[in-house]
Design a protein around this motif. Structure first.
Motif, PDB file in Angstrom:
ATOM      1  N   GLY A 191     -52.891  -2.073   2.073  1.00 43.78           N
ATOM      2  CA  GLY A 191     -52.587  -0.689   1.738  1.00 43.78           C
ATOM      3  C   GLY A 191     -51.323  -0.192   2.417  1.00 43.78           C
ATOM      4  O   GLY A 191     -50.517   0.519   1.817  1.00 43.78           O
ATOM      5  N   ILE A 192     -51.144  -0.569   3.693  1.00 45.07           N
ATOM      6  CA  ILE A 192     -49.942  -0.137   4.427  1.00 45.07           C
ATOM      7  C   ILE A 192     -48.705  -0.824   3.865  1.00 45.07           C
ATOM      8  O   ILE A 192     -47.667  -0.182   3.664  1.00 45.07           O
ATOM      9  CB  ILE A 192     -50.104  -0.441   5.920  1.00 45.07           C
ATOM     10  N   VAL A 193     -48.787  -2.124   3.588  1.00 49.91           N
ATOM     11  CA  VAL A 193     -47.636  -2.853   3.061  1.00 49.91           C
ATOM     12  C   VAL A 193     -47.266  -2.351   1.664  1.00 49.91           C
ATOM     13  O   VAL A 193     -46.095  -2.182   1.342  1.00 49.91           O
ATOM     14  CB  VAL A 193     -47.933  -4.367   3.033  1.00 49.91           C
ATOM     15  N   GLY A 194     -48.273  -2.088   0.826  1.00 49.52           N
ATOM     16  CA  GLY A 194     -48.007  -1.661  -0.544  1.00 49.52           C
ATOM     17  C   GLY A 194     -47.457  -0.252  -0.646  1.00 49.52           C
ATOM     18  O   GLY A 194     -46.619   0.037  -1.503  1.00 49.52           O
ATOM     19  N   ALA A 195     -47.918   0.638   0.227  1.00 46.51           N
ATOM     20  CA  ALA A 195     -47.451   2.031   0.202  1.00 46.51           C
ATOM     21  C   ALA A 195     -47.407   2.540   1.640  1.00 46.51           C
ATOM     22  O   ALA A 195     -48.299   3.277   2.067  1.00 46.51           O
ATOM     23  CB  ALA A 195     -48.370   2.896  -0.658  1.00 46.51           C
ATOM     24  N   PRO A 196     -46.374   2.131   2.392  1.00 38.80           N
ATOM     25  CA  PRO A 196     -46.342   2.468   3.821  1.00 38.80           C
ATOM     26  C   PRO A 196     -46.288   3.951   4.120  1.00 38.80           C
ATOM     27  O   PRO A 196     -46.782   4.405   5.143  1.00 38.80           O
ATOM     28  CB  PRO A 196     -45.078   1.752   4.315  1.00 38.80           C
ATOM     29  N   GLY A 197     -45.680   4.756   3.211  1.00 41.46           N
ATOM     30  CA  GLY A 197     -45.632   6.198   3.434  1.00 41.46           C
ATOM     31  C   GLY A 197     -45.076   6.532   4.804  1.00 41.46           C
ATOM     32  O   GLY A 197     -44.013   6.073   5.193  1.00 41.46           O
ATOM     33  N   ASP A 198     -45.838   7.329   5.550  1.00 35.89           N
ATOM     34  CA  ASP A 198     -45.384   7.726   6.884  1.00 35.89           C
ATOM     35  C   ASP A 198     -46.094   6.950   7.987  1.00 35.89           C
ATOM     36  O   ASP A 198     -46.187   7.409   9.128  1.00 35.89           O
ATOM     37  CB  ASP A 198     -45.606   9.233   7.079  1.00 35.89           C
ATOM     38  N   ALA A 199     -46.605   5.756   7.670  1.00 38.75           N
ATOM     39  CA  ALA A 199     -47.251   4.931   8.696  1.00 38.75           C
ATOM     40  C   ALA A 199     -46.238   4.579   9.778  1.00 38.75           C
ATOM     41  O   ALA A 199     -45.121   4.168   9.472  1.00 38.75           O
ATOM     42  CB  ALA A 199     -47.822   3.655   8.075  1.00 38.75           C
TER      43      ALA A 199
END
Length: 406
Positions: free
Chosen positions: A197-205
């Motif tokens: 999920g983080i790799v696919g849509a890192p956003g503001d991680a």
């Protein structure tokens, strides 16, 4: 054990944590809550059980409680119990207890600077690198040896995040046989789902979470092992022990009373990395190459001056020492002839002790064995036969150590 707890407040805090850190929602809801008065605050074990003190829930504001949820699940996602066991090694008794205390504080330093902000604060007095006079943004393994029992750590003598933070079983742990908790396959599935999920849509991680996710989804090779022969040769070869240090007295000091002689300091190997940037290499594979460069950098102790990266297709486009893997310019896109890149790497001064080539394999290879240890990392390619196109690229030479990437 006790069940007299404000579960409505506890679960409301978990929902707030999911709202503010949506990439951790799967992991937060995977935790099994176990109310108990035997823990000072909240703690976790390696089976993803979260032991919660009812008194702590009652006295802690909801916003801070949400931060503690994120803190505890971070220990499990980042495998602090496994890393803690490796760092403790064969230590026993009081020495092991001190080591586990250091590991718990180091693990907190690793994750807390990725958690704290105005919306998701931690309770006052939480362990942070700043409170221990340490540099932010580092890993558990980098912090642990800089943490010593003393005035800075005395306020945390009561601190205990459970066996999930350092690997040491606690008296309150329910153990493997309990009906609560997750199996090994379930734990790995949760980690992988969060990482994807983080790799696919890192956003503001935060950057720390993005690095962790990339390592889970695209685990780099064990470069310390792969470069082991080069490390050993670097220690024993001429010219690499020419720096002296008084940090460890020389062995001949014992024969000269009153005289302290310096010892020779051995350096890690110099490594040149040639990255294939031809048109047949995808952007995802170039991203994998950067992850491998980061792992190589870690294998040589973070010495950026010892790692040189060259991008090459049919010609060498860029060459330079590493500042940070994310900032390496990868220029190319044409045909492939990595022999030019390998020759350029071997022609640099000082010469490398190890040569790493990251490629899809569609290249020619030098006819003469290089003068240093060579490792070839191959990006995966499907094995297909095409009657209209029977070209097969030459395999890496027998003198190269070949590993599969991705």
């Amino acid at each position: 054990m006790t069940t007299d707890m404000d579960t409505e407040k506890l679960y409301a805090a978990r929902l707030r944590a999911c709202h503010l850190r949506p990439y951790l929602a799967t992991a937060l809801f995977a935790l099994e809550v176990v109310p108990t008065s035997t823990v000072p605050t909240m703690a976790v074990d390696r089976y993803w059980r979260c032991y919660v003190s009812p008194a702590f829930v009652e006295r802690t504001p909801l916003d801070e409680l949400a931060g503690v949820w994120v803190h505890e699940v971070s220990h499990l996602l980042r495998d602090h119990h496994g890393r803690g066991n490796r760092l403790t090694g064969a230590r026993t008794g009081a020495e092991a207890r001190v080591r586990r205390f250091q590991i718990n504080l180091a693990a907190d330093c690793e994750i807390n600077d990725d958690i704290v902000d105005d919306d998701l604060p931690l309770p006052s007095g939480a362990v942070t690198p700043a409170r221990l006079h340490l540099e932010p943004g580092l890993l558990l393994e980098e912090y642990v040896n800089d943490i010593s029992p003393g005035p800075l750590t005395d306020p945390y003598a009561w601190h205990d995040c459970g066996s999930g933070a350092d690997g040491q079983d606690r008296a309150w742990d329910l153990g493997e046989g309990s009906s609560q908790g997750l199996s090994e396959s379930e734990r790995q599935a949760v980690r992988f789902r969060v990482a994807r999920g983080i790799v696919g849509a890192p956003g503001d991680a935060p950057a720390g979470w993005q690095r962790w996710a990339n390592d889970v989804v695209h685990p780099p090779q064990a470069w310390r092992d792969l470069l082991g022969a080069a490390l050993r040769s670097a220690v024993t070869s001429n010219g690499v022990g020419d720096n002296y240090t008084y940090g460890r007295p020389g062995r001949r000091s014992a024969s000269l009373p009153g005289v302290i002689l310096p010892s020779l300091r051995r350096r890690p190997p110099r490594v040149s990395v040639v990255i294939d940037t031809s048109g047949s290499v995808s952007d995802d594979e170039l991203g994998t190459a950067l992850l491998e460069v980061s792992a190589i950098l870690k294998a040589v102790g973070g010495r950026r001056d010892l790692v040189t990266v060259l991008s090459c297709d049919a010609a060498v486009h860029t060459a330079g020492r590493v500042c940070q893997a994310e900032g390496i310019p990868l220029v190319g896109g044409g045909g492939t002839d990595l022999t030019t890149g390998m020759a350029a790497a071997l022609g640099r001064h000082p010469k490398p002790d190890a040569l790493v080539v990251l490629t899809d394999g569609q290249t020619g290879w030098p006819s003469v064995r290089p003068s240093c240890r060579t490792v070839v990392g191959l990006f995966p390619r499907p094995s297909e036969w095409n009657e209209d196109h029977d070209y097969q690229p030459p395999s890496p030479p027998s003198w190269a150590r070949v590993v599969r990437l991705g």
